[in-house]
Structures are given as C-alpha cells and as structure tokens.
Scaffold this motif. Sequence first.
Motif, PDB file in Angstrom:
ATOM      1  N   UNK A  25       0.852  -1.185   0.000  1.00 38.98           N
ATOM      2  CA  UNK A  25       0.000   0.000   0.000  1.00 38.98           C
ATOM      3  C   UNK A  25       0.885   1.231   0.000  1.00 38.98           C
ATOM      4  N   UNK A  26       0.477   2.225  -0.739  1.00 37.86           N
ATOM      5  CA  UNK A  26       1.266   3.461  -0.835  1.00 37.86           C
ATOM      6  C   UNK A  26       0.368   4.653  -0.549  1.00 37.86           C
ATOM      7  N   UNK A  27       0.922   5.637   0.144  1.00 38.44           N
ATOM      8  CA  UNK A  27       0.228   6.888   0.443  1.00 38.44           C
ATOM      9  C   UNK A  27       1.193   8.022   0.124  1.00 38.44           C
ATOM     10  N   UNK A  28       0.660   9.111  -0.391  1.00 37.36           N
ATOM     11  CA  UNK A  28       1.516  10.262  -0.651  1.00 37.36           C
ATOM     12  C   UNK A  28       0.775  11.544  -0.304  1.00 37.36           C
ATOM     13  N   UNK A  29       1.533  12.594  -0.119  1.00 32.81           N
ATOM     14  CA  UNK A  29       0.956  13.894   0.198  1.00 32.81           C
ATOM     15  C   UNK A  29       1.927  14.960  -0.296  1.00 32.81           C
ATOM     16  N   UNK A  30       1.410  16.134  -0.536  1.00 27.61           N
ATOM     17  CA  UNK A  30       2.242  17.246  -0.972  1.00 27.61           C
ATOM     18  C   UNK A  30       1.784  18.502  -0.258  1.00 27.61           C
ATOM     19  N   UNK A  31       2.699  19.429  -0.033  1.00 29.25           N
ATOM     20  CA  UNK A  31       2.317  20.661   0.656  1.00 29.25           C
ATOM     21  C   UNK A  31       2.033  21.803  -0.310  1.00 29.25           C
ATOM     22  N   UNK A  32       2.079  21.544  -1.591  1.00 30.56           N
ATOM     23  CA  UNK A  32       1.679  22.476  -2.630  1.00 30.56           C
ATOM     24  C   UNK A  32       2.239  23.881  -2.449  1.00 30.56           C
ATOM     25  N   UNK A  33       3.492  24.021  -2.748  1.00 31.09           N
ATOM     26  CA  UNK A  33       4.186  25.315  -2.811  1.00 31.09           C
ATOM     27  C   UNK A  33       4.326  26.022  -1.473  1.00 31.09           C
ATOM     28  N   UNK A  34       4.427  25.281  -0.392  1.00 27.43           N
ATOM     29  CA  UNK A  34       4.589  25.902   0.919  1.00 27.43           C
ATOM     30  C   UNK A  34       6.043  26.188   1.254  1.00 27.43           C
ATOM     31  N   UNK A  35       6.978  25.702   0.425  1.00 25.31           N
ATOM     32  CA  UNK A  35       8.390  25.944   0.701  1.00 25.31           C
ATOM     33  C   UNK A  35       8.655  27.443   0.747  1.00 25.31           C
ATOM     34  N   UNK A  36       9.204  27.883   1.863  1.00 27.88           N
ATOM     35  CA  UNK A  36       9.418  29.307   2.119  1.00 27.88           C
ATOM     36  C   UNK A  36      10.432  29.933   1.158  1.00 27.88           C
TER      37      UNK A  36
END
Length: 194
Positions: free
Chosen positions: A167-178
């Motif tokens: 099973x695989x799960x992923x997530x992204x913070x969508x351009x939150x890099x400061x």
Amino acid sequence: MILLLLYVDDMIITGDDIAGVEELKQSFSHKFEMKDLGVLSYFLELEATSSYDGYLLSQVKYASTLVSKAKLSDSRSVFTPLEPNVKLTPMDGSPLSDPTRYWQLIGSLVYLTTTCPNKAYAVHIVSQFMATSCSTHYASVLRIIRYVNGTLFHGLHFSAHSSLELRAHSDADWARDFNDHKSIVGYCLFLVIP
C-alpha cells in the motif's frame, strides 16, 4: 522464484526455490571465485536480522559511526530531527568557510534514510542548502545527528506473516516551501498484514 542482487563484488541470492538457489551458486562458483557467507546478516552497511516474526533491516553500525564522525557520541539526544516550525532559508547564519564537512554529513544522512525513512524529510530540508551552506544549516544537521543518536536501533521490520500486500500513500504541501515556493512531496510504502 530466485532473486539475485549484485553490487560490484557483493551478491545476495535468495528465493523460494532452495534447489534452484543451490544450483545457481554452484554454477557461479565454477566460473568465479566465490565465498558463501551463509545467512544474510550484513550487506552494504545494512544489517539484516531474522527472527520468528520476520526480518529487521537496520543500520546500527553505520549510524553509530556517523554519530562518532560528527563527535556527538557524548551529547544528549533529541526527540525530533528538526526544531518544531523551523523555517530555514539560504541566508540563515554566516556562510561556512569550508562546507566539505556539511556535505559529507548530508551524504551520510541520505544513505541512513534507507532504513530510517522517518528522517527523510529533515534530511531533505537541510540538503537543499548544499550550495549555500551556513552555520544555521550546519546546526540543523547536527540536531538530526543527535536525533540519530537516540534512534540507533530503529529500522524496518518486515513481518513473516505479511501477505506482501503493498500500500502506498503520498501527500504534498503544494508550494509551501518558504524559499522557492515549490511543492514538497512525501510518501509512505507499507507491506500490510491482512
């Protein structure tokens, strides 16, 4: 099924066909000088331990060497690899006069994430500053190594009772890099026991 993993002059041969594995080893030994080290216990700085409930992959020796190389063996460990809510930027602190040590420690930490994926995000953050290494970044690397010191015996456990359902799960913070406003993606892969 027979699986063969080869890296330069180190090899792992395994599979569910015991006779086939033995036949392959015999075939190779007629053509190459080989030494059978028995049951897998150590390979490319990875330690494999088997027990009745499965296998544990760890890097205890490698992590201990890293902590010693950073001269942090006697320092206290920390509970998190990064300070909570840390926001590192390229110009944090004063530039390192010789960033070689920083680069070496980052490289070692990257390899350590092989069996300790919980450190991957923190290592990713500090590795973004390889070209602009500053004192604050170096302090963050030392904090990660103090965290490693407190988690030396952690690793990946593969259960003997697993059906090998992946099973695989992923997530992204969508351009939150400061710093550059790019997305940071994380993922987890699990071998699930039903």
